[in-house]
Scaffold this motif. Structure first.
Motif, short mmCIF file in Angstrom:
data_model
loop_
_atom_site.label_atom_id
_atom_site.label_comp_id
_atom_site.label_asym_id
_atom_site.label_seq_id
_atom_site.Cartn_x
_atom_site.Cartn_y
_atom_site.Cartn_z
N UNK A 14 6.77 -21.48 3.92
CA UNK A 14 5.70 -21.10 4.86
C UNK A 14 6.28 -20.42 6.09
N UNK A 15 7.43 -20.89 6.56
CA UNK A 15 8.07 -20.25 7.70
C UNK A 15 8.46 -18.81 7.37
N UNK A 16 8.97 -18.60 6.17
CA UNK A 16 9.35 -17.25 5.74
C UNK A 16 8.12 -16.35 5.65
N UNK A 17 7.04 -16.88 5.11
CA UNK A 17 5.81 -16.11 4.99
C UNK A 17 5.25 -15.72 6.36
N UNK A 18 5.51 -16.52 7.36
CA UNK A 18 5.05 -16.23 8.72
C UNK A 18 6.01 -15.30 9.47
N UNK A 77 1.05 -22.62 15.08
CA UNK A 77 0.87 -22.32 16.50
C UNK A 77 1.88 -21.26 16.94
N UNK A 78 3.13 -21.41 16.51
CA UNK A 78 4.16 -20.47 16.91
C UNK A 78 3.87 -19.07 16.37
N UNK A 79 3.18 -18.99 15.24
CA UNK A 79 2.84 -17.69 14.67
C UNK A 79 1.89 -16.90 15.57
N UNK A 80 1.23 -17.58 16.49
CA UNK A 80 0.31 -16.92 17.42
C UNK A 80 0.98 -16.58 18.75
N UNK A 81 2.25 -16.89 18.87
CA UNK A 81 2.97 -16.78 20.14
C UNK A 81 3.84 -15.53 20.15
N UNK A 82 3.58 -14.63 21.09
CA UNK A 82 4.36 -13.39 21.20
C UNK A 82 5.59 -13.56 22.09
N UNK A 83 5.77 -14.73 22.67
CA UNK A 83 6.94 -15.01 23.49
C UNK A 83 8.11 -15.41 22.61
N UNK A 241 -5.18 -24.20 16.31
CA UNK A 241 -4.97 -22.74 16.32
C UNK A 241 -6.11 -22.01 16.99
N UNK A 242 -7.32 -22.59 16.98
CA UNK A 242 -8.49 -21.92 17.53
C UNK A 242 -8.35 -21.66 19.03
N UNK A 245 -4.21 -19.26 21.55
CA UNK A 245 -3.97 -18.04 22.32
C UNK A 245 -4.48 -18.19 23.75
N UNK A 246 -5.59 -18.90 23.91
CA UNK A 246 -6.08 -19.17 25.27
C UNK A 246 -5.12 -20.07 26.03
N UNK A 247 -4.53 -21.03 25.32
CA UNK A 247 -3.57 -21.91 25.96
C UNK A 247 -2.33 -21.15 26.39
N UNK A 248 -1.87 -20.24 25.54
CA UNK A 248 -0.70 -19.43 25.88
C UNK A 248 -0.97 -18.56 27.10
N UNK A 249 -2.18 -18.01 27.19
CA UNK A 249 -2.55 -17.21 28.36
C UNK A 249 -2.56 -18.08 29.60
N UNK A 250 -3.04 -19.28 29.44
CA UNK A 250 -3.08 -20.23 30.56
C UNK A 250 -1.66 -20.55 31.03
#
Length: 269
Positions: A14-18, A77-83, A241-242, A245-250
């Motif tokens: 799953x990590x590879x697929x992400x 969650x990390x898959x949604x993180x651009x940092x 996951x929902x 992205x809002x949490x990351x912006x926060x």
């Protein structure tokens, strides 16, 4: 064949697929498996994700051979993180359960022990140094939330900390489920409060029957800069996951989370 794959193999697939890269790093007496995202942007801040306890026991009676999490919430969650981000595996997880330093105690009763915390802290310190990062953000799901609370005092670079359905009081959790005490583990709830300069967000699911919100709220009440937020319709592993992205912006804006950011939030700062 996929159904017969070990938890470690499924997790790695799953990590590879992400799109994550697998690496291994030496901690304090243990080799840790970690997964890194691929980002081109430079940042002085590293996000470190810590997963849950996985499956230490089978049927509540038999020690699992491979405790690696079956449900990789932290990876999603990390898959949604651009940092710049790393998912850091625990000692003896991710297929390393049969290495000489490992014992089933390290993923059962001693899953939050000094040995586990010290080894993970060494790896994070190396990651910060090798990447030239000055600031650390830790994200912990379930048992990873408890580990994040134990790691923060050992890592002065910690600026922000987020727990999701975090096991912040292992004694209350064991009593609630009528489990044997986790002898040899450190209880985050009885440690000194974290430095007030560390911004803390502690998220709980209103329908979580594993770590109910009252348990998280009681532990957060001891923290000087901790925000407790209930998502009334969420369970233990669903549906972080929902809002991520809002949490990351926060986090990027060092904000105070409010009701307006999600209709599912009931906040108790």
């Amino acid at each position: 064949m996929a159904a017969c794959a070990s938890p470690s193999k499924r997790f790695e697939r799953q990590a590879t697929e992400l799109g994550f890269d697998k690496q291994e790093r030496l901690g304090e007496g243990f080799i840790h498996t970690l997964f890194k995202n691929r980002v081109s942007q430079h940042s002085s801040r590293l996000h470190v994700y810590l997963g849950g306890d996985g499956t230490p026991w089978l049927g509540g009676k038999f020690v699992a051979l491979d405790p690696t999490p079956r449900d990789p919430v932290g990876l999603r969650l990390m898959a949604l993180d651009a940092n710049p981000s790393v998912y850091l595996g625990r000692p003896c997880y991710h297929g390393r359960y049969n290495t000489p330093a490992c014992s089933p105690l390290l993923w059962t009763h001693q899953r939050y022990s000094t040995a586990v915390v010290e080894s993970m802290a060494v790896v994070i310190e190396k990651l910060l140094e090798s990447g030239g990062y000055q600031d650390l953000v830790m994200v912990g799901f379930s048992g990873g939330g408890g580990l994040a609370m134990l790691l923060a005092p050992k890592l002065p670079q910690t600026r922000q900390l987020v727990t999701l359905a975090g096991n912040l009081d292992i004694e209350a959790w064991s009593d609630f489920h009528d489990y044997d005490p986790l002898e040899g583990s450190i209880n985050p709830s009885v440690q000194p409060p974290l430095d007030a300069a560390i911004q803390q967000f502690h998220l709980a699911g209103g329908k979580d029957t594993n770590i109910p919100p009252w348990m998280v709220e009681a532990a957060v009440g001891k923290q000087p800069n901790g925000q407790f937020i209930t998502f009334e319709e969420y369970g233990h592993g669903c549906c972080w996951e929902e809002i991520w992205k809002s949490m990351l912006q926060c986090l990027a804006e060092s904000c105070e989370w409010s009701h307006q950011q999600s209709p599912a939030i009931s906040a108790h700062p």
